[in-house]
Design a protein around this motif. Structure first.
Motif, PDB file in Angstrom:
ATOM      1  N   LEU A  57       0.698  -0.948  -0.333  1.00  0.00           N
ATOM      2  CA  LEU A  57      -0.095   0.158   0.020  1.00  0.00           C
ATOM      3  C   LEU A  57       0.812   1.057  -0.027  1.00  0.00           C
ATOM      4  O   LEU A  57       0.483   2.555  -0.132  1.00  0.00           O
ATOM      5  CB  LEU A  57      -1.120   0.501   1.205  1.00  0.00           C
ATOM      6  CG  LEU A  57      -1.825  -1.738   1.351  1.00  0.00           C
ATOM      7  CD1 LEU A  57      -2.542  -1.012   2.566  1.00  0.00           C
ATOM      8  CD2 LEU A  57      -2.356  -1.590   0.203  1.00  0.00           C
ATOM      9  N   SER A  58       2.077   0.618  -0.569  1.00  0.00           N
ATOM     10  CA  SER A  58       3.267   2.209  -0.258  1.00  0.00           C
ATOM     11  C   SER A  58       2.746   3.402  -1.063  1.00  0.00           C
ATOM     12  O   SER A  58       2.829   4.395  -0.547  1.00  0.00           O
ATOM     13  CB  SER A  58       4.365   1.859  -0.494  1.00  0.00           C
ATOM     14  OG  SER A  58       4.171   1.503  -1.966  1.00  0.00           O
ATOM     15  N   GLN A  85      -5.871   9.231   3.189  1.00  0.00           N
ATOM     16  CA  GLN A  85      -7.287   8.674   3.224  1.00  0.00           C
ATOM     17  C   GLN A  85      -8.076   7.553   2.388  1.00  0.00           C
ATOM     18  O   GLN A  85      -8.191   7.673   1.481  1.00  0.00           O
ATOM     19  CB  GLN A  85      -8.644   9.338   4.011  1.00  0.00           C
ATOM     20  CG  GLN A  85      -7.917  10.328   5.480  1.00  0.00           C
ATOM     21  CD  GLN A  85      -9.381  11.489   5.277  1.00  0.00           C
ATOM     22  OE1 GLN A  85     -10.226  10.943   5.381  1.00  0.00           O
ATOM     23  NE2 GLN A  85      -8.026  12.655   5.960  1.00  0.00           N
ATOM     24  N   VAL A  86      -7.783   6.271   2.866  1.00  0.00           N
ATOM     25  CA  VAL A  86      -8.183   5.139   2.331  1.00  0.00           C
ATOM     26  C   VAL A  86      -8.789   4.560   2.861  1.00  0.00           C
ATOM     27  O   VAL A  86      -9.224   4.335   3.932  1.00  0.00           O
ATOM     28  CB  VAL A  86      -7.137   4.126   1.550  1.00  0.00           C
ATOM     29  CG1 VAL A  86      -6.310   5.565   0.308  1.00  0.00           C
ATOM     30  CG2 VAL A  86      -6.527   3.970   2.547  1.00  0.00           C
ATOM     31  N   LYS A  87     -10.112   3.758   1.964  1.00  0.00           N
ATOM     32  CA  LYS A  87     -10.693   2.412   2.112  1.00  0.00           C
ATOM     33  C   LYS A  87     -10.869   1.063   1.570  1.00  0.00           C
ATOM     34  O   LYS A  87     -10.289   1.127   0.123  1.00  0.00           O
ATOM     35  CB  LYS A  87     -12.832   3.253   1.943  1.00  0.00           C
ATOM     36  CG  LYS A  87     -12.763   3.927   2.741  1.00  0.00           C
ATOM     37  CD  LYS A  87     -14.487   4.175   2.938  1.00  0.00           C
ATOM     38  CE  LYS A  87     -15.514   5.202   3.276  1.00  0.00           C
ATOM     39  NZ  LYS A  87     -17.064   4.731   3.209  1.00  0.00           N
ATOM     40  N   LEU A 127      -1.232  -2.409  12.852  1.00  0.00           N
ATOM     41  CA  LEU A 127      -1.971  -2.505  13.042  1.00  0.00           C
ATOM     42  C   LEU A 127      -2.662  -3.735  13.263  1.00  0.00           C
ATOM     43  O   LEU A 127      -3.241  -3.566  11.541  1.00  0.00           O
ATOM     44  CB  LEU A 127      -2.520  -0.854  13.339  1.00  0.00           C
ATOM     45  CG  LEU A 127      -1.843   0.245  13.219  1.00  0.00           C
ATOM     46  CD1 LEU A 127      -2.130   1.170  12.949  1.00  0.00           C
ATOM     47  CD2 LEU A 127      -1.577   0.263  15.071  1.00  0.00           C
ATOM     48  N   ARG A 128      -3.627  -4.226  13.688  1.00  0.00           N
ATOM     49  CA  ARG A 128      -4.693  -5.415  13.800  1.00  0.00           C
ATOM     50  C   ARG A 128      -6.190  -5.148  13.622  1.00  0.00           C
ATOM     51  O   ARG A 128      -6.564  -3.656  13.996  1.00  0.00           O
ATOM     52  CB  ARG A 128      -4.660  -6.665  14.637  1.00  0.00           C
ATOM     53  CG  ARG A 128      -5.569  -7.784  14.609  1.00  0.00           C
ATOM     54  CD  ARG A 128      -5.915  -8.930  15.886  1.00  0.00           C
ATOM     55  NE  ARG A 128      -4.553  -9.448  15.532  1.00  0.00           N
ATOM     56  CZ  ARG A 128      -4.446 -10.304  16.003  1.00  0.00           C
ATOM     57  NH1 ARG A 128      -4.097 -10.553  17.116  1.00  0.00           N
ATOM     58  NH2 ARG A 128      -3.193 -10.801  16.122  1.00  0.00           N
ATOM     59  N   ILE A 129      -6.677  -4.732  12.106  1.00  0.00           N
ATOM     60  CA  ILE A 129      -8.509  -4.459  12.575  1.00  0.00           C
ATOM     61  C   ILE A 129      -9.265  -5.607  13.155  1.00  0.00           C
ATOM     62  O   ILE A 129      -9.482  -7.110  11.889  1.00  0.00           O
ATOM     63  CB  ILE A 129      -8.503  -3.879  11.234  1.00  0.00           C
ATOM     64  CG1 ILE A 129      -7.628  -3.212  10.408  1.00  0.00           C
ATOM     65  CG2 ILE A 129     -10.045  -3.468  11.154  1.00  0.00           C
ATOM     66  CD1 ILE A 129      -7.577  -2.577   8.800  1.00  0.00           C
ATOM     67  N   VAL A 184      -2.934  -4.007   9.080  1.00  0.00           N
ATOM     68  CA  VAL A 184      -2.471  -2.931   7.697  1.00  0.00           C
ATOM     69  C   VAL A 184      -1.178  -2.216   9.084  1.00  0.00           C
ATOM     70  O   VAL A 184      -0.999  -1.650  10.498  1.00  0.00           O
ATOM     71  CB  VAL A 184      -3.024  -1.468   8.147  1.00  0.00           C
ATOM     72  CG1 VAL A 184      -3.544  -0.281   6.810  1.00  0.00           C
ATOM     73  CG2 VAL A 184      -4.337  -2.187   6.750  1.00  0.00           C
ATOM     74  N   GLY A 185       0.134  -1.674   8.703  1.00  0.00           N
ATOM     75  CA  GLY A 185       1.272  -1.744   9.213  1.00  0.00           C
ATOM     76  C   GLY A 185       2.715  -1.262   8.395  1.00  0.00           C
ATOM     77  O   GLY A 185       2.821  -1.678   6.788  1.00  0.00           O
TER      78      GLY A 185
END
Length: 395
Positions: free
Chosen positions: A43-44, A50-52, A85-87, A78-79
């Motif tokens: 995702l770099s 701001q994303v979805k 960070l765990r969702i 996401v990290g």
């Protein structure tokens, strides 16, 4: 899926208006994953935005026979190299389309697994390695350390590299005075605030209202694309003393005092283009697109002679790019005439350097009024050189 189904991971940086496919299970190697391999996506390209993110199971078949395979989604993180960070699955929202109606439902974390609990991957029930244990502890103990503030030109919210940092170090105060406002060029600005957490983790940006400074301005905006109709990010747009760059989607926005401008687009690896006589009206938006940017012909080391090379596309609507070469530094005039021999538009009337040049005609006359369909001639004069070419506008 051999039945034409798709299992997508998609991303949106415009709050879900449009989506880009990051990954499709149906184009991967066949066979069940069964949690043996974690799927990792880069995702770099969306850093600072701001994303979805969406997981989209889609049956595009006209028979509407439904999905042929089960799809299980869990352990979403996401990290980067510093933090992960765990969702929780319970935080996600599901949408199901049936009979043309879309229903929104909260997801459930109590889903059946694709195989027995005993055979589950170690991503579900495991003892953390020491390094991971410390990482998890840092996430749980994350604390806010302050805030950072940036100033930006309105319209550049998704182009963070153009922001001006006002607080190099995080501040704890809940207000900030931007003393540099009075010296800013005329334009419309916003301010962005991010919360800063331990391990240098940032929140998404919150933006202020847009504020105009100096004399009243108008807005110049447009798209920059290459010959394959692909957006060109990072292209530099210059109008007088004002400059901006394009976003990841090739879009730019520039706020200018009212007046007539020559607008130049420059992008690495492409020939620059200049558009003349762009009229900026206060409190109005003017569109100036730079399309079909050309890649320089690296086989041509230098210009061997002055020449009017032609225009592309031809026929055209609504604009066309005229290319020409200039041998040595000399004054150049490039004009558009109608079939009656009347002057329609003067595109170039200035001294040009040795090299390859191009300019866009947007189908307007010297008064900014759109011309009608038909045949037009463009004439170039450079020293002793004279040349005419014909082009056709179709509407």
């Amino acid at each position: 899926s051999v039945n034409g189904d798709h299992y997508y991971v998609k991303i949106s940086n415009n709050n879900g208006v449009s989506w880009t496919v990051l990954w499709d299970a149906s184009v991967q190697t066949g066979g069940w994953n069964a949690y043996q391999n974690r799927v990792i996506l880069d995702l770099s390209a969306y850093a600072g935005q701001q994303v979805k993110i969406a997981w989209h199971a889609d049956d595009p078949n006209a028979t509407s026979d439904g999905m042929w395979y089960n799809w299980f989604i869990d352990d979403v993180r996401v990290g980067n190299t510093d933090v992960s960070l765990r969702i929780p699955i319970s935080d996600l929202t599901g949408r199901t389309s049936t009979s043309g109606k879309t229903e929104t439902k909260p997801t459930s974390s109590r889903l059946a697994f694709s195989r027995s609990n005993d055979a589950r991957s170690d991503t579900h029930n495991r003892i953390l390695a020491p390094a991971e244990d410390q990482q998890e502890a840092r996430i749980r103990n994350r604390a806010r350390t302050g805030y950072k503030v940036w100033r930006l030109i309105n319209g550049q919210e998704q182009n963070e590299q153009t922001w001006t940092a006002l607080t190099p170090n995080a501040i704890s105060a809940l207000s900030y005075l931007d003393t540099g406002v009075t010296s800013l060029p005329a334009g419309t600005y916003k301010w962005a605030v991010k919360a800063v957490y331990t391990n240098n983790v940032y929140s998404l940006a919150a933006f202020s209202n847009a504020i105009s400074t100096g004399s009243p301005t108008g807005t110049l905006t447009g798209n920059v694309r290459n010959q394959q109709n692909q957006p060109i990010p990072g292209a530099v747009i210059v109008a007088g003393s004002y400059t901006t760059t394009t976003s990841l989607t090739g879009v730019y926005t520039l706020h200018l005092p009212g007046g007539i401008y020559s607008v130049t687009c420059t992008a690495a690896g492409y020939q620059s283009i200049t558009m003349q006589n762009i009229n900026i009206t206060v409190n109005q938006t003017t569109t100036c697109n730079f399309l079909n940017l050309l890649v320089p012909n690296t086989d041509i080391v230098q210009v061997t002679q002055t020449a009017l090379l032609g225009n592309y596309p031809n026929p055209f609507n609504p604009e066309t790019t005229i290319r020409y070469d200039v041998k040595g530094v000399q004054p150049v005039k490039l004009e558009i005439y109608n079939l009656r021999g009347q002057l329609v538009r003067t595109l170039v009337n200035m001294t040009k350097a040795d090299g390859h040049h191009s300019i866009v005609w947007d189908g307007t006359d010297n008064g900014g009024k759109a011309v009608s369909s038909g045949i037009y001639y463009y004439r170039m004069q450079a020293g002793d050189y004279r040349a005419n070419r014909r082009m056709l506008m179709l509407k």
